[in-house]
Design a protein around this motif. Sequence first.
Motif, PDB file in Angstrom:
ATOM      1  N   ALA A   1      -0.934  13.010  -7.625  1.00  0.00           N
ATOM      2  CA  ALA A   1      -2.140  12.917  -6.804  1.00  0.00           C
ATOM      3  C   ALA A   1      -1.726  12.886  -5.335  1.00  0.00           C
ATOM      4  O   ALA A   1      -1.772  11.846  -4.680  1.00  0.00           O
ATOM      5  N   GLN A   2      -1.284  14.043  -4.838  1.00  0.00           N
ATOM      6  CA  GLN A   2      -0.741  14.087  -3.478  1.00  0.00           C
ATOM      7  C   GLN A   2      -1.782  13.754  -2.431  1.00  0.00           C
ATOM      8  O   GLN A   2      -1.508  13.067  -1.454  1.00  0.00           O
ATOM      9  N   PHE A   3      -3.004  14.264  -2.633  1.00  0.00           N
ATOM     10  CA  PHE A   3      -4.031  14.049  -1.619  1.00  0.00           C
ATOM     11  C   PHE A   3      -4.421  12.579  -1.548  1.00  0.00           C
ATOM     12  O   PHE A   3      -4.611  12.023  -0.461  1.00  0.00           O
ATOM     13  N   ALA A   4      -4.510  11.948  -2.721  1.00  0.00           N
ATOM     14  CA  ALA A   4      -4.819  10.511  -2.729  1.00  0.00           C
ATOM     15  C   ALA A   4      -3.700   9.717  -2.067  1.00  0.00           C
ATOM     16  O   ALA A   4      -3.956   8.737  -1.352  1.00  0.00           O
TER      17      ALA A   4
ATOM     18  N   VAL B   1       2.146   1.835  -3.488  1.00  0.00           N
ATOM     19  CA  VAL B   1       1.097   2.397  -4.342  1.00  0.00           C
ATOM     20  C   VAL B   1       0.879   3.869  -4.006  1.00  0.00           C
ATOM     21  O   VAL B   1       0.632   4.693  -4.893  1.00  0.00           O
TER      22      VAL B   1
ATOM     23  N   LEU C   1      -4.143  10.090   1.634  1.00  0.00           N
ATOM     24  CA  LEU C   1      -5.278   9.274   2.092  1.00  0.00           C
ATOM     25  C   LEU C   1      -4.915   7.799   2.104  1.00  0.00           C
ATOM     26  O   LEU C   1      -5.318   7.062   2.999  1.00  0.00           O
ATOM     27  N   GLN C   2      -4.158   7.377   1.095  1.00  0.00           N
ATOM     28  CA  GLN C   2      -3.747   5.976   1.026  1.00  0.00           C
ATOM     29  C   GLN C   2      -2.929   5.604   2.261  1.00  0.00           C
ATOM     30  O   GLN C   2      -3.148   4.549   2.866  1.00  0.00           O
TER      31      GLN C   2
ATOM     32  N   LEU D   1       0.831  -1.205   0.000  1.00  0.00           N
ATOM     33  CA  LEU D   1       0.000   0.000   0.000  1.00  0.00           C
ATOM     34  C   LEU D   1       0.862   1.250   0.000  1.00  0.00           C
ATOM     35  O   LEU D   1       0.541   2.245  -0.671  1.00  0.00           O
TER      36      LEU D   1
ATOM     37  N   ILE E   1       3.370   5.760  -5.851  1.00  0.00           N
ATOM     38  CA  ILE E   1       2.991   5.878  -7.267  1.00  0.00           C
ATOM     39  C   ILE E   1       1.954   6.987  -7.439  1.00  0.00           C
ATOM     40  O   ILE E   1       2.006   7.771  -8.397  1.00  0.00           O
ATOM     41  N   PHE E   2       1.000   7.077  -6.500  1.00  0.00           N
ATOM     42  CA  PHE E   2       0.026   8.181  -6.539  1.00  0.00           C
ATOM     43  C   PHE E   2       0.749   9.523  -6.499  1.00  0.00           C
ATOM     44  O   PHE E   2       0.422  10.450  -7.248  1.00  0.00           O
TER      45      PHE E   2
ATOM     46  N   ILE F   1      -7.241   0.861   8.128  1.00  0.00           N
ATOM     47  CA  ILE F   1      -7.784  -0.439   7.730  1.00  0.00           C
ATOM     48  C   ILE F   1      -6.861  -1.561   8.179  1.00  0.00           C
ATOM     49  O   ILE F   1      -7.292  -2.610   8.656  1.00  0.00           O
TER      50      ILE F   1
ATOM     51  N   VAL G   1      -5.506   6.259   5.622  1.00  0.00           N
ATOM     52  CA  VAL G   1      -6.699   5.426   5.766  1.00  0.00           C
ATOM     53  C   VAL G   1      -6.385   3.967   5.488  1.00  0.00           C
ATOM     54  O   VAL G   1      -6.713   3.089   6.295  1.00  0.00           O
ATOM     55  N   TYR G   2      -5.725   3.692   4.350  1.00  0.00           N
ATOM     56  CA  TYR G   2      -5.473   2.287   3.997  1.00  0.00           C
ATOM     57  C   TYR G   2      -4.387   1.700   4.899  1.00  0.00           C
ATOM     58  O   TYR G   2      -4.639   0.779   5.684  1.00  0.00           O
TER      59      TYR G   2
ATOM     60  N   MET H   1     -10.125  18.999  -6.116  1.00  0.00           N
ATOM     61  CA  MET H   1     -10.814  17.768  -5.737  1.00  0.00           C
ATOM     62  C   MET H   1     -12.021  18.048  -4.881  1.00  0.00           C
ATOM     63  O   MET H   1     -13.094  17.459  -5.068  1.00  0.00           O
TER      64      MET H   1
END
Lengths: 102, 169
Positions: B48-51, B39, B54-55, B36, B42-43, B63, B58-59, B129
């Motif tokens: 995609a800094q915000f993603a 990935v 979040l990854q 994770l 890679i974002f 999780i 949150v992930y 976004m």
Amino acid sequence: MGQIPTEHGLILAGLLFILGLVGLLARRNVIFMLLSVEIMLNAAGLAFVTAGARWNQPDGQVMFIFVLTMAAAEVSVGLALVLLLYQKFKTLDADAASRLRD
Amino acid sequence: MSTAFYIAAAVALVSTFLVVTRLNAVHALLYLIVSLLSVALIFFLHGAQFAAALQVIVYAGAIMVLFVFVIMMLNLGPAAVGEERQWVRPHAWIGPSILVCILGAELVWVLSRGGSKASAVAEVTPKEMGIALFGPYLMGVEMASMLLLAGLVGALHLGRRRRGRREPQ
């Protein structure tokens, strides 16, 4: 030092998705099946973000947030089901719960 | 930029393959966290800094902590002590550590090049976004909130201890 090719990002997402799918089909432990579902959802999110970066639009990341939300909800219910399965059958084997009526 | 992408992609593929093939659930979790994180890198490289944030939060944070909780709850009993003794051997964490070191070196390399400002990719800012999320996708946000509520109620219902009622055997 150029742009990352979109195709390569999508190929990576596809490979990760296939790995998750193989794990989901091959494993019998419920925890590993849930982990494989997480891998597949993450690969889908990677495909969305890659496509969003290709067109330089925020929609890809918006869809990633939705995928993230769904993964969180799915994992909470799934892990509660895993705990219930373990309490009832004392095993994590998915085949133990193959009959709905028990 | 491309080199960082390919290294992160290789780390993601290797760690995901190891997640699927591990026998021990905690080892698989360690490798999944590495996957994770790669990935997320890679974002970041895709702008995609915000993603990416979040990854990680949150992930790889929330999780995975849920998974750790459940695995620890399931492994109660005297058998867990022997397993624990087996888990703290170096071979359990040396693999994830090496992969994380690769990712860390990549992060240092990206930051030493001047951070995201100097990157060639056009980034999508969190502001754009948010505008998209609460503009055309407002119905999706409402549906996501309903989904989270359903997940909360479902987990509460499933996790409730049924006292005073006999379990059907």
